[in-house]
Design a protein around this motif. Sequence first.
Motif, PDB file in Angstrom:
ATOM      1  N   UNK A  90      20.727  29.892 -66.537  1.00  0.00           N
ATOM      2  CA  UNK A  90      19.719  29.641 -67.703  1.00  0.00           C
ATOM      3  C   UNK A  90      18.759  31.038 -67.772  1.00  0.00           C
ATOM      4  N   UNK A  91      18.287  31.678 -66.790  1.00  0.00           N
ATOM      5  CA  UNK A  91      17.517  32.854 -66.644  1.00  0.00           C
ATOM      6  C   UNK A  91      18.401  33.962 -67.160  1.00  0.00           C
ATOM      7  N   UNK A  92      19.790  34.220 -66.553  1.00  0.00           N
ATOM      8  CA  UNK A  92      20.661  35.201 -66.906  1.00  0.00           C
ATOM      9  C   UNK A  92      20.781  35.294 -68.517  1.00  0.00           C
ATOM     10  N   UNK A  93      21.056  34.033 -69.012  1.00  0.00           N
ATOM     11  CA  UNK A  93      21.521  33.743 -70.453  1.00  0.00           C
ATOM     12  C   UNK A  93      20.144  34.338 -71.235  1.00  0.00           C
ATOM     13  N   UNK A  94      18.851  34.182 -70.642  1.00  0.00           N
ATOM     14  CA  UNK A  94      17.835  34.427 -71.475  1.00  0.00           C
ATOM     15  C   UNK A  94      17.591  36.221 -71.452  1.00  0.00           C
ATOM     16  N   UNK A  98      17.977  38.783 -74.717  1.00  0.00           N
ATOM     17  CA  UNK A  98      16.880  39.873 -74.617  1.00  0.00           C
ATOM     18  C   UNK A  98      17.432  41.094 -74.878  1.00  0.00           C
ATOM     19  N   UNK A  99      18.542  41.606 -74.138  1.00  0.00           N
ATOM     20  CA  UNK A  99      19.156  42.826 -73.957  1.00  0.00           C
ATOM     21  C   UNK A  99      19.946  42.954 -75.419  1.00  0.00           C
ATOM     22  N   UNK A 100      20.437  41.806 -75.942  1.00  0.00           N
ATOM     23  CA  UNK A 100      21.172  41.905 -77.058  1.00  0.00           C
ATOM     24  C   UNK A 100      20.428  42.346 -78.421  1.00  0.00           C
ATOM     25  N   UNK A 101      19.224  41.440 -78.367  1.00  0.00           N
ATOM     26  CA  UNK A 101      18.263  41.837 -79.466  1.00  0.00           C
ATOM     27  C   UNK A 101      17.631  43.317 -79.571  1.00  0.00           C
ATOM     28  N   UNK A 102      17.388  43.697 -78.349  1.00  0.00           N
ATOM     29  CA  UNK A 102      16.758  45.182 -78.154  1.00  0.00           C
ATOM     30  C   UNK A 102      18.077  46.122 -78.642  1.00  0.00           C
ATOM     31  N   UNK A 103      18.985  46.111 -78.000  1.00  0.00           N
ATOM     32  CA  UNK A 103      20.480  46.747 -78.420  1.00  0.00           C
ATOM     33  C   UNK A 103      20.776  46.548 -79.996  1.00  0.00           C
ATOM     34  N   UNK A 104      20.481  45.506 -80.452  1.00  0.00           N
ATOM     35  CA  UNK A 104      20.541  45.650 -82.091  1.00  0.00           C
ATOM     36  C   UNK A 104      19.443  46.613 -82.681  1.00  0.00           C
ATOM     37  N   UNK A 105      18.368  46.292 -82.194  1.00  0.00           N
ATOM     38  CA  UNK A 105      17.266  47.055 -82.603  1.00  0.00           C
ATOM     39  C   UNK A 105      17.033  48.356 -82.752  1.00  0.00           C
ATOM     40  N   UNK A 106      17.692  49.008 -81.614  1.00  0.00           N
ATOM     41  CA  UNK A 106      17.720  50.391 -81.610  1.00  0.00           C
ATOM     42  C   UNK A 106      19.200  50.823 -81.775  1.00  0.00           C
ATOM     43  N   UNK A 166      25.959  12.661 -76.588  1.00  0.00           N
ATOM     44  CA  UNK A 166      26.373  12.358 -75.091  1.00  0.00           C
ATOM     45  C   UNK A 166      27.292  13.487 -74.678  1.00  0.00           C
ATOM     46  N   UNK A 167      26.672  14.469 -73.589  1.00  0.00           N
ATOM     47  CA  UNK A 167      27.488  15.509 -73.121  1.00  0.00           C
ATOM     48  C   UNK A 167      27.554  15.434 -71.747  1.00  0.00           C
ATOM     49  N   UNK A 168      28.997  16.005 -71.250  1.00  0.00           N
ATOM     50  CA  UNK A 168      28.898  15.874 -69.611  1.00  0.00           C
ATOM     51  C   UNK A 168      29.587  17.225 -69.317  1.00  0.00           C
ATOM     52  N   UNK A 169      29.125  17.802 -68.289  1.00  0.00           N
ATOM     53  CA  UNK A 169      29.936  19.005 -67.674  1.00  0.00           C
ATOM     54  C   UNK A 169      30.206  19.848 -68.964  1.00  0.00           C
ATOM     55  N   UNK A 170      29.203  20.251 -69.511  1.00  0.00           N
ATOM     56  CA  UNK A 170      29.195  21.333 -70.579  1.00  0.00           C
ATOM     57  C   UNK A 170      28.036  22.592 -69.992  1.00  0.00           C
ATOM     58  N   UNK A 171      28.441  23.797 -69.864  1.00  0.00           N
ATOM     59  CA  UNK A 171      27.585  24.444 -69.587  1.00  0.00           C
ATOM     60  C   UNK A 171      27.184  25.753 -70.134  1.00  0.00           C
ATOM     61  N   UNK A 172      27.605  25.825 -71.597  1.00  0.00           N
ATOM     62  CA  UNK A 172      27.294  26.962 -72.523  1.00  0.00           C
ATOM     63  C   UNK A 172      26.949  26.349 -73.871  1.00  0.00           C
ATOM     64  N   UNK A 173      26.149  24.938 -73.890  1.00  0.00           N
ATOM     65  CA  UNK A 173      25.687  24.394 -75.100  1.00  0.00           C
ATOM     66  C   UNK A 173      24.442  25.302 -75.813  1.00  0.00           C
ATOM     67  N   UNK A 190      20.546  25.569 -74.794  1.00  0.00           N
ATOM     68  CA  UNK A 190      19.202  26.282 -75.158  1.00  0.00           C
ATOM     69  C   UNK A 190      18.114  25.340 -75.599  1.00  0.00           C
ATOM     70  N   UNK A 191      18.487  24.804 -76.731  1.00  0.00           N
ATOM     71  CA  UNK A 191      17.424  23.726 -77.506  1.00  0.00           C
ATOM     72  C   UNK A 191      18.203  22.569 -77.688  1.00  0.00           C
ATOM     73  N   UNK A 192      17.399  21.444 -77.125  1.00  0.00           N
ATOM     74  CA  UNK A 192      17.935  19.896 -77.251  1.00  0.00           C
ATOM     75  C   UNK A 192      16.644  19.297 -78.052  1.00  0.00           C
ATOM     76  N   UNK A 193      16.973  18.612 -78.974  1.00  0.00           N
ATOM     77  CA  UNK A 193      15.942  17.948 -79.983  1.00  0.00           C
ATOM     78  C   UNK A 193      16.569  16.431 -80.523  1.00  0.00           C
ATOM     79  N   UNK A 194      15.860  15.491 -80.068  1.00  0.00           N
ATOM     80  CA  UNK A 194      15.979  14.381 -80.925  1.00  0.00           C
ATOM     81  C   UNK A 194      14.803  13.836 -81.659  1.00  0.00           C
TER      82      UNK A 194
END
Length: 353
Positions: A90-94, A98-106, A166-173, A190-194
């Motif tokens: 999770x922290x690595x994906x975050x 951030x890296x991708x957004x800054x690369x796009x900005x610059x 319902x989701x099981x064994x899914x690591x990149x949702x 990333x985000x889960x909303x009910x």
Amino acid sequence: MSYKVEAHFKLKYGGQMEATSNFTTLYTEKCEQKGLDCPICFEPYTNPHIITTCLHVFCKTCLEKSMDRRAQCPSCNTAFKAEDLKYSFNDNNRLEAIKNKIEEKLGIKPEPKPAPVSPKKRKTPSEGPSSSPIKKTIKNIIQEDDIVLKDKNEYFDAISIAGGIKATNCYQLRHLIAIKDINLRNVNADEVTSHEGKIIAMGSPKMTSEFNLIHASEKVCLVYASANSVKSTRDSVAIRASRIKEIEAVKVVIMSGCTVSDITLEARFEKDNPIPRACLHLNPHSEGLKNRVDGVIRVLPPQDKSPESIENVKLSIEGEGVLCGFIDFVDCEGNYTLSGGIKLGCQDYINEI
């Protein structure tokens, strides 16, 4: 300036020295704002690893150096073993976001690399992301009835217009949105909303389920999970063996073997009681994990009543755990009671505002 980060991106961008300098500054500032800096080196995480016994995160190399001196968490002094370290997807994906957004900005265009993915089978829990290449293609599922996802390693957005998920064994949702209940087992998202139901998410001692936001109208239950924000707009939040940065709930929060930064509780009236109440239960954990609240406990008056009509609000904190921040009664007068084995991390813990 972060010298570890600057050295890394000099290699990544080659001769683009100005881009490297600008990137380093922006990246370091953004990581600090998002709480993605290591408590040991005070720089953005490099190869982030989580201690599963207390759910604090550090750079792997920083933590290994600390282990040479003592096998205790540098943040809370909880004892741990080498097998208690897990790579924090999770922290690595975050960080990557951030890296991708800054690369796009610059306007920086480095060689594309496959995003890390939590594979179905890993050699050891601490080896980090798989090196197998995957396409970063986002798939969308939108349907009226229930959605069921199983053993998915692709990037998914799922929306159930009238049902649940319902989701099981899914690591990149990425985004899971439903009207009714959402049940997750061994899932990273990333985000889960009910909008009208409850959310139940369960990881395991070997693989913590990781999220950014979890928001529900009804009850939220998390087991072996980490998240930045957990919110129930109408009901309680119950967490076990989890690490959460911010919790918002109505009347009750239940913790068992958890570390939480900030808690916001909306008090509610009880039958035949003119004083609205809120409760924080710190239950013992069967495997010895400790309860800890590091930041602010905010108490709000009932939101369906005008503040002028409420004279007082009561907060009860019960059970076993350590409190290290302060209590803030927002838009109301209030008082609190502590019972059980509650320990104060600092002497001036209570600061009623």
